[in-house]
Design a protein around this motif. Structure first.
Motif: not given
Length: 135
Positions: A78-82, A87-88, A128-132
């Motif tokens: 789920a995190l990977w797909k998000q 667009g990250i 990674w999501q937070q940095r993006g």
């Protein structure tokens, strides 16, 4: 008992599992890192698990892990797909995820990761999501 050992090793070869992945899987399923140390019932359990992993229908489905996964594995997916939807990352395919997992912890596939490894992967994806989102 010898039949189980032989079948386990044939399935390991069929799945193209590295020795490290194989031993991690054994440790995760039984608490032992060698099939020879297992009781007959533990060997049968490992054999059934490997047979399930080797089923053709699952092997040909790229997102097999999403349907046949533990909750933590599904969280990684789920995190990977998000990350892709945000667009990250550009490639959210199963091979891309496997390559990232290999770089992160050396395992060939998500299904071979144990609980601590899955936890680290989830936290890495969250960071990674937070940095993006920040940049």
């Amino acid at each position: 008992m010898a039949r189980h050992l032989a079948a386990i090793h044939v399935l390991k070869h069929k799945l193209a599992m590295s020795d490290d992945d194989y031993r991690a899987l054994l440790l995760h399923l039984t608490g032992y890192s060698s099939a020879k140390a297992l009781s007959a019932s533990e060997q049968a359990r490992v054999r059934r698990h490997l047979q399930k992993l080797a089923e053709p229908a699952q092997a040909t489905t790229p997102d097999r892990a999403v349907w046949d996964a533990t909750p933590m594995e599904r969280k990684v997916w789920a995190l990977w797909k998000q990350l892709g939807r945000d667009g990250i990352i550009a490639d959210t395919s199963a091979p891309a995820l496997r390559a990232w997992i290999k770089r992160q912890n050396g395992m060939e596939d998500l299904r071979f990761c144990d609980w601590p490894q899955l936890s680290r992967l989830i936290e890495a994806l969250k960071r990674w999501q937070q940095r993006g989102q920040e940049g």
